[in-house]
Motif scaffolding. Sequence first.
Motif, PDB file in Angstrom:
ATOM      1  N   GLY A  40      -0.580  -0.095  -5.298  1.00 35.48           N
ATOM      2  CA  GLY A  40      -0.662   0.804  -4.154  1.00 35.48           C
ATOM      3  C   GLY A  40      -0.096   2.171  -4.473  1.00 35.48           C
TER       4      GLY A  40
ATOM      5  N   LEU B 277       0.829  -1.201   0.000  1.00 31.76           N
ATOM      6  CA  LEU B 277       0.000   0.000   0.000  1.00 31.76           C
ATOM      7  C   LEU B 277       0.863   1.250   0.000  1.00 31.76           C
ATOM      8  CD1 LEU B 277      -3.008   0.826   0.232  1.00 31.76           C
ATOM      9  CD2 LEU B 277      -2.709   0.846   2.691  1.00 31.76           C
TER      10      LEU B 277
ATOM     11  N   GLN C  45      -5.215   1.574  -2.378  1.00 31.18           N
ATOM     12  CA  GLN C  45      -4.803   0.361  -3.057  1.00 31.18           C
ATOM     13  C   GLN C  45      -5.986  -0.207  -3.825  1.00 31.18           C
ATOM     14  OE1 GLN C  45      -3.864  -2.912  -0.405  1.00 31.18           O
ATOM     15  NE2 GLN C  45      -2.219  -3.557  -1.762  1.00 31.18           N
TER      16      GLN C  45
END
Length: 178
Positions: free
Chosen positions: A66, A39, A133
């Motif tokens: 991400g 992420l 994400q």
Amino acid sequence: MTRTKSTYLALLAVLMSPFAANADLIYDEGVSGDAAAPLGSVDLGVLVLGINTVTGTLPGNFDSDGFGFTVAAGTQVLDLILTAFVGPGGSFDFAPGKTYPGVPEIGAGNIGSDLLDIVGVANPLGLGSYTFQVRTGTNFNRLYAIDIVVASVPEPGTLALLGIGILGMAAARRRKKV
């Protein structure tokens, strides 16, 4: 056109000016490389006024892209709009301050929707750093595009002047009727 109509059109133009900036493609996975990783792994940097577009692909099983971005002082993120999604559903995570409010499913049925609303994050997003994400858990290709809409934060003095102007126009209109 009467003078009153032209005054209202001018006022509308002033009010819409924070949204008049052009769209800017800030990340295209096909050009900039794979965004797959944890992420916030791709730093989009400080977002500019207008529409900042992110496009990507999720080519396989348990793939994720991400992104991280920064909202500068004097600006705010109004929306994260899903503008394209091709393929079976995936999921969307949004992490302001690294807290995970939920992992809802997204897909073609969400095109045009604000992803912040879907995950229950209050708009607008102010000064700070944020991550999101897009991911999948099944072995199907997906293409997506997300528009991050950024506008200026209205200054209190500007809002006060606007309010005084509206009151003045209302008073002038009332006087004209009498």
